[in-house]
Write a protein that holds these residues in place. Structure first.
Motif, short mmCIF file in Angstrom:
data_model
loop_
_atom_site.label_atom_id
_atom_site.label_comp_id
_atom_site.label_asym_id
_atom_site.label_seq_id
_atom_site.Cartn_x
_atom_site.Cartn_y
_atom_site.Cartn_z
N ASP A 37 0.86 -1.18 0.00
CA ASP A 37 0.00 0.00 0.00
C ASP A 37 0.90 1.23 0.00
O ASP A 37 1.89 1.27 0.76
CB ASP A 37 -0.92 0.01 1.23
CG ASP A 37 -2.09 0.97 1.05
OD1 ASP A 37 -3.23 0.50 0.92
OD2 ASP A 37 -1.86 2.20 1.03
N PRO A 38 0.61 2.22 -0.85
CA PRO A 38 1.46 3.40 -0.90
C PRO A 38 1.36 4.27 0.35
O PRO A 38 2.19 5.15 0.57
CB PRO A 38 0.95 4.16 -2.13
CG PRO A 38 -0.46 3.70 -2.30
CD PRO A 38 -0.48 2.28 -1.85
N PHE A 39 0.35 4.00 1.20
CA PHE A 39 0.16 4.77 2.42
C PHE A 39 0.43 3.89 3.63
O PHE A 39 0.24 2.67 3.58
CB PHE A 39 -1.26 5.33 2.48
CG PHE A 39 -1.61 6.21 1.31
CD1 PHE A 39 -1.14 7.50 1.24
CD2 PHE A 39 -2.40 5.72 0.27
CE1 PHE A 39 -1.45 8.31 0.15
CE2 PHE A 39 -2.71 6.52 -0.82
CZ PHE A 39 -2.22 7.82 -0.87
N PRO A 40 0.85 4.47 4.75
CA PRO A 40 1.12 3.67 5.96
C PRO A 40 -0.14 2.96 6.45
O PRO A 40 -1.24 3.51 6.38
CB PRO A 40 1.60 4.72 6.97
CG PRO A 40 2.05 5.89 6.16
CD PRO A 40 1.18 5.91 4.94
N VAL A 41 0.03 1.74 6.91
CA VAL A 41 -1.06 0.95 7.47
C VAL A 41 -0.79 0.77 8.97
O VAL A 41 0.32 0.38 9.36
CB VAL A 41 -1.16 -0.43 6.78
CG1 VAL A 41 -2.20 -1.31 7.47
CG2 VAL A 41 -1.51 -0.25 5.31
N LYS A 42 -1.77 1.06 9.79
CA LYS A 42 -1.60 0.90 11.24
C LYS A 42 -1.26 -0.55 11.56
O LYS A 42 -1.90 -1.47 11.04
CB LYS A 42 -2.87 1.32 11.97
CG LYS A 42 -3.19 2.80 11.86
CD LYS A 42 -4.47 3.15 12.61
CE LYS A 42 -4.77 4.64 12.50
NZ LYS A 42 -6.05 4.99 13.20
N PRO A 43 -0.28 -0.77 12.44
CA PRO A 43 0.15 -2.14 12.77
C PRO A 43 -0.98 -3.03 13.24
O PRO A 43 -1.03 -4.21 12.91
CB PRO A 43 1.19 -1.92 13.88
CG PRO A 43 1.73 -0.54 13.62
CD PRO A 43 0.56 0.25 13.11
N GLU A 44 -1.92 -2.45 13.99
CA GLU A 44 -3.02 -3.28 14.51
C GLU A 44 -3.94 -3.77 13.40
O GLU A 44 -4.56 -4.84 13.52
CB GLU A 44 -3.83 -2.52 15.57
CG GLU A 44 -4.49 -1.23 15.11
CD GLU A 44 -3.64 0.00 15.30
OE1 GLU A 44 -4.23 1.10 15.45
OE2 GLU A 44 -2.40 -0.13 15.33
#
Length: 323
Positions: free
Chosen positions: A179-186
């Protein structure tokens, strides 16, 4: 108090249309056929709100209206690449969509396409209906096992994550994503999903690649001849995102050449037109854009549009504003 004038460009679920009639001076598209650019321009000049769908191309030429009355395009659907959002902003139009409510059903269909392509279900049904089935035999219509394989997700947003949940928890598949955007770890932890830094890494590793990237010029033909060559010859490509994300001619060539094993497509570039060479591919499953096509979801999409309209006409910010 005079009701706001609202145009609905296609027929919507009956319950939603009834609610619209209660709230607004609403005009329905009784023929349920796509509106012409001329008709759309006329609507923008005559109505307070226009509610398009993904079948309506609202480009800069449509938005070049003299004496525009409309102030909001409340679109029915999560994708909005059919709307030129920059031109809409310049025209002073707010644009909204309907996210969240269709994530589960679209993810369900992504898994449906995965299974149909992997187990050659479309081919099998066609054989039975044509009266060509001669009975069970050990070598007949051998497909691909997906359980325990690698499920690659391009676009780990709401729909991508829902598809990953089904693949991981239902079929024991390892999930990888880009994904080009950050994904929350949870959010990634829900499926033990592993991030990959590039699209190419996902394509090389995955047994199934499920597309959930937005449409538009930034992702036009994201899946190209070169990228298809990176996939395993046993791999399956699934697209429930937007048709223009895949180069249809390149995909058909890859399916015919055995570059990949199969594909499941619910969306097409220029739909309802479909790249003709895809019809020649027995290993392609082709569905007529059914991702959100359940009663509960289509109703919810319509009510979400109404929520956005109500907020806008009150002078509040619609929660689903995208432009």
């Amino acid at each position: 108090m005079t009701k706001k004038k609202v145009l609905i460009t296609r027929r919507w679920p009956e319950a939603v249309e009834a609610r619209l009639k209660e709230l607004y001076d609403v005009t329905l598209n009784e023929t349920d056929t796509p509106m012409t650019a001329e008709a759309m321009r006329a609507a923008l000049a005559d109505y307070d709100a226009v509610c398009p769908t993904v079948s309506d191309k609202v480009d800069a030429s449509v938005l070049a209206v003299s004496g525009q009355r409309a102030k909001i395009l409340a679109s029915y659907g999560v994708g909005y690449s059919h709307i030129d959002t920059e031109a809409a902003k310049k025209a002073g139009l707010v644009v909204t969509n309907t996210p969240e409510v269709l994530s589960e059903c679209t993810a369900d269909l992504a898994l449906t396409l995965m299974l149909m392509a992997a187990r050659r279900a479309g081919e099998g049904e066609r054989e039975v209906r044509a009266g060509n089935w001669t009975g069970w035999r050990p070598t007949h219509m051998i497909g691909t096992k997906v359980s325990g394989g690698v499920f690659g997700v391009l676009g780990f947003g709401r729909i991508g994550r829902e598809a990953a949940k089904r693949a991981h928890h239902g079929f024991g598949m390892k999930v990888i994503y880009f994904d080009p955007f950050p994904v929350k770890p949870e959010l990634a932890a829900e499926t033990n999903a592993e991030k990959r830094d590039t699209i190419e890494e996902v394509l090389r590793e995955a047994d199934v690649v499920s597309l959930h990237m937005p449409g538009g010029k930034d992702n036009y033909h994201l899946i190209s001849t070169e990228r298809l060559k990176l996939m395993k010859p046993t791999a399956i490509l699934v697209n429930t995102a937007r048709g223009e994300v895949v180069d249809g001619k390149a995909l058909a060539a890859a399916l015919k050449a055995g570059t990949i094993a199969g594909a499941g497509l619910d969306v097409f570039e220029g739909e309802p037109k479909i790249e003709p060479t895809l019809f020649e591919c027995e290993n392609a499953v082709l569905l007529p854009h059914l991702g959100s096509a359940t009663k509960a979801t289509r109703d919810a999409m319509g009510y979400r549009v109404i929520d956005n309209l109500e907020a806008f006409f009150r002078g509040d910010a619609p929660r689903d504003r995208v432009a």
